[in-house]
Write an enzyme that holds these catalytic residues in place. Structure first.
Site, PDB file in Angstrom:
ATOM      1  N   SER A  99     -29.034  86.699 100.795  1.00  0.00           N
ATOM      2  CA  SER A  99     -30.132  86.126 100.028  1.00  0.00           C
ATOM      3  C   SER A  99     -31.333  87.070  99.939  1.00  0.00           C
ATOM      4  O   SER A  99     -31.241  88.145  99.387  1.00  0.00           O
ATOM      5  CB  SER A  99     -30.512  84.771 100.622  1.00  0.00           C
ATOM      6  OG  SER A  99     -31.415  84.085  99.810  1.00  0.00           O
ATOM      7  N   ASP A 238     -34.634  86.165  93.770  1.00  0.00           N
ATOM      8  CA  ASP A 238     -34.337  86.789  95.057  1.00  0.00           C
ATOM      9  C   ASP A 238     -32.993  87.501  94.947  1.00  0.00           C
ATOM     10  O   ASP A 238     -32.394  87.568  93.866  1.00  0.00           O
ATOM     11  CB  ASP A 238     -34.357  85.763  96.192  1.00  0.00           C
ATOM     12  CG  ASP A 238     -33.230  84.750  96.087  1.00  0.00           C
ATOM     13  OD1 ASP A 238     -32.760  84.498  94.960  1.00  0.00           O
ATOM     14  OD2 ASP A 238     -32.809  84.197  97.115  1.00  0.00           O
ATOM     15  N   ASP A 240     -29.838  87.011  95.722  1.00  0.00           N
ATOM     16  CA  ASP A 240     -28.624  86.377  95.185  1.00  0.00           C
ATOM     17  C   ASP A 240     -28.927  85.397  94.064  1.00  0.00           C
ATOM     18  O   ASP A 240     -28.050  84.658  93.634  1.00  0.00           O
ATOM     19  CB  ASP A 240     -27.825  85.699  96.295  1.00  0.00           C
ATOM     20  CG  ASP A 240     -28.538  84.497  96.889  1.00  0.00           C
ATOM     21  OD1 ASP A 240     -29.779  84.446  96.839  1.00  0.00           O
ATOM     22  OD2 ASP A 240     -27.848  83.601  97.416  1.00  0.00           O
ATOM     23  N   ASP A 242     -30.586  82.600  93.646  1.00  0.00           N
ATOM     24  CA  ASP A 242     -30.553  81.142  93.713  1.00  0.00           C
ATOM     25  C   ASP A 242     -31.943  80.531  93.825  1.00  0.00           C
ATOM     26  O   ASP A 242     -32.081  79.316  93.872  1.00  0.00           O
ATOM     27  CB  ASP A 242     -29.662  80.657  94.860  1.00  0.00           C
ATOM     28  CG  ASP A 242     -30.145  81.078  96.238  1.00  0.00           C
ATOM     29  OD1 ASP A 242     -31.112  81.877  96.322  1.00  0.00           O
ATOM     30  OD2 ASP A 242     -29.564  80.621  97.235  1.00  0.00           O
TER      31      ASP A 242
END
Length: 446
Positions: A99, A238, A240, A242
Site C-alpha cells: 500500500s 497511494d 496500490d 485503493d
C-alpha cells in the site's frame, strides 16, 4: 489479528519478514485449499515495488504446485483484483502490495470470492501451515496447475469503471499524482476516456520510487503543483490505488472526511442515503461528526480498517463509508476502497451540482489533529496498561467533548498510535505528548 496476518494481510520488509519462501507457502496453502473440488483459478495482481515480481513468481508457483491455476494480472490497483475476483471465474484473489509503505516493504492481501478479506478462520489455517502444524502433499501428474498471463484483466476493469461512473468530464482540468504506483496504469486512461484534460505526475515507476515523496501520504509537492497550476481538482493515489486524497485549486487537502461529508449530503439530497447514515471509523475527525449531526445525518463508527467499515455497511445496508485516509467504499459499486472510483464519484457530483470542490467542502470544519507513532516492544501490553488508560481518561475529562485522545495498536507494525484532536494545535500537542510520553517511557524501543 493473527501471528502473520494483520488488518491488511501479511506485510513486512521484503526478504526479511516477507520472503519468497513465505509467499510460496501462502501460495501452496491457497492452491491446496481451493483445489479440493477440482482445479480452480486464482488471480494475482501486484504493485510496482521492486520485490513484487519476485513474490508474484513465488506465490504463483505455490498455487500451481497444489493444483490451481494462477492468473497473473500484472501491475494493477488492489480494487481491480477485488473486481475480477467477484465478477469473473476466480476462486479467490491475491494482491502483492504494501500500500502506502516504502518500496522495501511488501505484503500479500487475499480476497475471497465475495471481494472481501479472507475470513480469519482461513488465515489461521494458513498460519498453522506456515508454522508446520499441518502438512500438504504436492499435486502430481495432470493435477499440477498452470501459471497464465492475464493482461486483459486491466481492460475488463477499466471498461467496468467507465460504465459504473459514466459522467462526462469534458471541460474539467485534472492533475493526478500516481505515487509511482498502480494507478500509473489506469488513472490517465479512465479520466481521458471520460473527456477530462489530465496532467500526470509521478507515473513512471522504477521499482524503488513508489510512495517516495509523492502520492497521498506525501502531499506537499503535489499540493504546491496544483496551487501553481490551472486545475479544477488534484487527485492523489497511494501505491496500490485503493485510497484517494484530493487537492483543491488552492492547494488544500480534501481528505476522506471531506469525501464522506460531500457524498453523505449529496446522497441524502438525492433520497438514496439508506437509513440516513454514513459509516466511518473512530479515527474520523470530530468536525465530521459535528457537521453530520448539524445536517441530520447519522454516523456509524467502527474500529480502524476498511474491512470493518465494509462489514458494517453490509450488515445494515449502508451505501457509503470509509476512512479519513481516503479509503472510501460505495457498496452499490464495489467491495473495497478504490481511489479511481472515489475520484470519479466526486467529479460526477461536481458536474451534477455545478459546484466546485471548494463549494462542496463548505460547512465542514476540521479540528486540528496530531498523531504520534511510538515504536514499542509489546503493543498489546501498552494498550492494556493502567497508567496509559488513566491518562486517556484524564484527557477526555479535561476536553469535555471538544476534543479527545485516541490510542490504538497498529494492525501491521510494532507501533502504538497516539492521536489527539482538539480546538487548537497547542492543545493537541499537550494531549498527545501526555499519553505518548507514558507509552515511550514504559514500552518504547528508541
Amino acid at each position: 489479528m493473527g501471528k502473520y496476518f494483520g488488518t491488511d494481510g501479511i506485510r513486512g520488509k521484503a526478504n526479511e519478514t516477507l520472503t519468497a519462501d513465505r509467499a510460496f507457502q501462502v501460495g501452496r496453502y491457497l492452491g491446496s485449499y481451493f483445489s479440493k473440488e477440482g482445479k480452480k483459478k486464482i488471480i494475482i495482481g501486484k504493485d510496482t515495488r521492486l520485490s513484487s515480481d519476485m513474490l508474484e513468481a513465488a506465490l504463483s508457483a505455490g498455487i500451481a504446485s497444489e493444483g490451481c491455476d494462477a492468473y497473473l494480472a500484472g501491475y494493477c490497483p488492489t480494487p481491480m483484483i477485488c473486481y475480477l475476483t467477484v465478477n469473473e471465474d476466480f476462486a479467490c484473489g491475491a494482491m502483492i502490495s504494501a500500500s502506502h509503505n516504502p518500496f522495501y516493504d511488501n505484503g500479500i492481501k487475499i480476497f475471497s470470492k465475495e471481494g472481501i478479506k479472507l475470513p480469519s478462520e482461513i488465515e489461521n489455517l494458513i498460519e498453522d501451515y506456515i508454522d508446520g502444524k499441518t502438512m500438504l502433499e504436492y499435486a502430481v501428474g495432470d493435477k499440477i496447475g498452470k501459471v497464465i498471463e492475464y493482461k486483459e484483466g486491466i481492460e475488463h476493469y477499466l471498461s467496468w469503471i467507465e460504465k459504473e461512473f459514466p459522467t462526462r468530464l469534458d471541460g474539467l482540468k485534472i492533475a493526478a499524482d500516481c505515487a509511482n504506483g498502480s494507478s500509473s496504469f489506469t488513472a490517465e486512461r479512465a479520466l481521458k476516456a471520460l473527456g477530462a484534460e489530465v496532467t500526470m505526475v509521478n507515473n513512471k515507476p522504477d521499482g524503488v520510487n513508489i510512495n517516495t515523496n509523492c502520492g497521498s501520504t506525501h502531499p506537499e509537492k503535489f499540493k504546491a503543483f496544483v496551487k501553481n497550476g490551472d486545475f479544477d481538482l488534484g487527485l492523489m493515489f497511494d501505491g496500490d490505488a485503493d485510497r484517494q486524497i484530493m487537492v483543491t485549486p488552492e492547494g488544500e487537502e480534501v481528505t476522506g472526511d471531506y469525501t464522506l461529508y460531500i457524498c453523505g449530503k449529496y446522497f441524502r439530497d438525492k433520497g438514496i442515503l439508506t437509513n440516513n447514515t454514513i459509516v466511518t471509523t473512530v479515527m474520523a475527525n470530530l468536525g465530521l461528526w459535528k457537521a453530520m449531526e448539524r445536517e441530520g445525518i447519522n454516523v456509524e463508527k467502527t474500529q480502524v480498517g476498511d474491512k470493518y467499515v465494509y462489514d458494517m455497511m453490509c450488515r445494515k445496508d449502508y451505501i457509503v463509508g470509509g476512512e479519513q485516509s481516503g479509503h472510501i467504499i460505495f457498496s452499490r459499486h464495489e467491495t473495497t476502497g478504490d481511489g479511481l472510483a472515489t475520484a470519479l464519484m466526486i467529479l460526477s457530483i461536481m458536474k451534477d451540482t455545478g459546484k466546485s470542490i471548494d463549494e462542496l467542502c463548505e460547512g465542514l470544519t476540521i479540528y486540528p489533529q496530531l498523531l504520534i507513532n511510538v515504536k514499542v516492544t509489546d503493543k498489546h501490553k501498552a494498550m492494556e496498561d493502567a497508567e496509559v488508560q488513566k491518562a486517556i481518561a484524564e484527557v477526555d475529562e479535561t476536553l469535555k467533548g471538544n476534543g479527545r485522545a485516541l490510542v490504538r495498536a497498529s494492525g501491521t507494525e510494532p507501533l502504538v498510535r497516539v492521536m489527539a484532536e482538539a480546538q487548537t494545535d497547542e492543545i493537541c500537542a499537550q494531549v498527545c505528548n501526555k499519553v505518548a510520553d507514558i507509552v515511550k517511557r514504559k514500552y518504547g524501543t528508541d
